[in-house]
Design an enzyme around this catalytic site. Structure first.
Site, mmCIF file in Angstrom:
data_model
loop_
_atom_site.group_PDB
_atom_site.id
_atom_site.type_symbol
_atom_site.label_atom_id
_atom_site.label_comp_id
_atom_site.label_asym_id
_atom_site.label_seq_id
_atom_site.Cartn_x
_atom_site.Cartn_y
_atom_site.Cartn_z
ATOM 1 N NE ARG A 74 -1.165 2.527 2.913
ATOM 2 C CZ ARG A 74 -0.647 3.643 3.411
ATOM 3 N NH1 ARG A 74 -0.593 4.744 2.686
ATOM 4 N NH2 ARG A 74 -0.157 3.651 4.641
ATOM 5 C CG ASP A 75 3.414 4.124 3.094
ATOM 6 O OD1 ASP A 75 3.340 5.066 2.285
ATOM 7 O OD2 ASP A 75 3.916 4.249 4.219
ATOM 8 C CG HIS A 105 3.716 4.278 9.536
ATOM 9 N ND1 HIS A 105 3.487 3.298 8.586
ATOM 10 C CD2 HIS A 105 4.296 5.295 8.866
ATOM 11 C CE1 HIS A 105 3.900 3.719 7.397
ATOM 12 N NE2 HIS A 105 4.391 4.940 7.544
ATOM 13 C CG HIS A 148 8.318 7.622 7.403
ATOM 14 N ND1 HIS A 148 7.789 8.553 6.553
ATOM 15 C CD2 HIS A 148 7.486 6.551 7.346
ATOM 16 C CE1 HIS A 148 6.677 8.081 6.007
ATOM 17 N NE2 HIS A 148 6.465 6.878 6.481
ATOM 18 C CB CYS A 178 4.162 10.890 3.542
ATOM 19 S SG CYS A 178 2.719 11.972 3.408
ATOM 20 C CG ASN A 189 7.382 3.412 4.614
ATOM 21 O OD1 ASN A 189 6.841 3.868 5.612
ATOM 22 N ND2 ASN A 189 6.811 3.416 3.421
#
Lengths: 317, 317
Positions: free
Chosen positions: B14-15, B211, B213, B244, B253
């Site tokens: 997804r990300d 979550h 980074h 993002c 990430n």
């Protein structure tokens, strides 16, 4: 804010430059070291006193030491593999000597071509040299326990061996020992445990510094564990250059630029200004135009509204 | 060994995929997700239910969810920006829905084009949908507090705002909240403090996942702080893809491959086998041949003699 100070010992001019094939010009090294000191780094490992035929990249170590001594407030550190190198380093005026002793004897034989006992004998000879100097001219002397978190040749390294050799280094005449994750095998639990074991065994004053690698991306996590355990000096290399060329598959020092951000953001004062550190990176890049430089903070910049642990001093133009 | 389990929630499908311009073929996505599950990952965020014209990379989310549900033991997680997306995600059979709420309202307006109150209204509508389902068909529902460690647009984000919006999400019907360092601004001291504040304010059950980074290289140091504080689910992305796209200058990430090494080396069991994770990376690389994949462990490999936190299950051929 913790109000705590952490000393970053910049090892790029030694550990970085010895690991790459390009030879940086002496004048470029001087400009780089001056820029590093200007960024606020208070200890820089500027060279290694090994035979020039083994490491031509560092053949100008004596000249670099003499130059670095002219930079105010800077501790000029060097690596010495043996008593012969220590003699030259002392003559040049180094403030701090570090001799590596690889806890993995296989690695020691491959790296320094010496057994543990042969290295300890060099330590005794260096101690004898140091004791002949007047106290005010006497460099400090550290024994660095290489491969103490594991070895690419031997695999796991026994903590008992680290303690035994640490004791051996202190008895042979080192002022302190350091822990070195030469191969990038360490993890935070292990880092914390080994620090505590060394302190229990050798006393708190015997260990202040750690040299960690980012080989498996774990470098700054290991720094967190070490600093929160109470370690006060952390090695790092601008642009992450260097590592250990004699440990196959191992590479990657902790990046100074990223380390400064991590520590300052957490409230540990390093004395380093990131803008001036970026200026020093430019000097490095000009001196080594073909060498890749690593690091996240150089790309991402500091967070918007970032605050240092302590107010930064005014820059005197 | 701590004997503790950590769940790695793989967000790459997804990300990761939403952040790159290449569109991975549906069949390649299925092969990749199957390989990730085969490596031992038990939760995978497989898509986002946003309009295909906004994110054509994830237009096949419903088909991917239906496929992922056939993989035994896998929690199939998805992102939903609103009640409309949640309806489609529920219809496809997702096990877990996550809605992002950006603590920085400037970022919220830019990312989701909604005020805080508008997002909370979507949460209430999603809760109403969920409450109409039989309990055994009801997905879990998380509200993710984006930009909670700082915002590239606003700078520092007040911890009071994080707590207020976390409470808002819980009252509007989320089962739990998550903390998200969307911009890579967080540091370990801050991570630890915010976790404790949320637990004090909302109760321990309200926060399990984070979550983080690696934008400034601090990702795994932040993981260390979070996991040792008691967080049990950590997001990561294979090859570090994603980040993002709406936060200028933010990227990166945490790399799943490096995270597994760090956690297992420290004694936290993840259930993930690194060799099979490398096989999944090959599948990803074939599906996205032009995309750079990051990570240190893929290059360096595991340490010689490496031991997992718990014995790995036999591989059934």
């Amino acid at each position: 804010m913790s109000g705590k100070q952490i000393e970053i010992s910049e090892v790029g001019p030694r550990d970085g430059l010895q690991s790459i094939s390009a030879i940086m010009a002496t004048e470029d090294k001087k400009r780089w070291i001056a820029a590093l000191a200007n960024a606020g780094l208070r200890e820089i490992e500027v060279g290694s006193f090994v035979p020039a035929k083994l490491l031509p990249q560092l053949a100008d170590a004596a000249e670099i030491v003499r130059y670095a001594r002219t930079l105010p407030g800077l501790t000029v550190a060097v690596l010495v593999p043996n008593a012969r190198g220590a003699k030259d380093a002392i003559a040049a005026g180094a403030h701090k000597l570090t001799i590596p002793l690889s806890v993995s004897e296989t690695h020691s034989l491959k790296n320094l071509r010496k057994t543990h006992e042969q290295v300890l004998e060099e330590v005794r000879q260096i101690r004898a040299q140091l004791d002949q100097l007047p106290a005010e001219q006497r460099p400090s002397f550290e024994g660095s326990l290489s491969t103490c978190f594991g070895c690419t040749l031997e695999g796991a390294v026994a903590e008992e061996a680290v303690l035994r050799l640490g004791e051996g280094l202190m008895k042979a005449g080192c002022d302190e020992v350091g822990l070195s994750d030469t191969t990038g095998y360490g993890n935070p639990v292990q880092v914390r445990r080994l620090i505590q074991l060394v302190w229990s065994h050798l006393g708190r004053d015997a260990l202040n510094g750690i040299h960690l690698h980012n080989t498996r991306g774990q470098g700054l996590a290991n720094v967190l564990a070490a600093v929160e355990a109470g370690i006060t000096t952390v090695d790092a290399s601008m642009g992450g250059i260097g590592g250990c060329p004699f440990a196959p598959g191992a590479s990657g020092n902790i990046v100074t630029e990223d380390l400064v951000f991590l520590l300052e953001a957490m409230g540990y004062s390093t004395g380093v200004d990131v803008d001036r550190l970026m200026a020093a990176r430019e000097v490095l890049a000009r001196g080594l135009p073909d060498e890749p430089l690593f690091g996240f903070v150089p790309d991402a910049g500091l967070p918007k509204g970032f605050q240092y642990a302590e107010p930064q001093p005014e820059v005197v133009a």
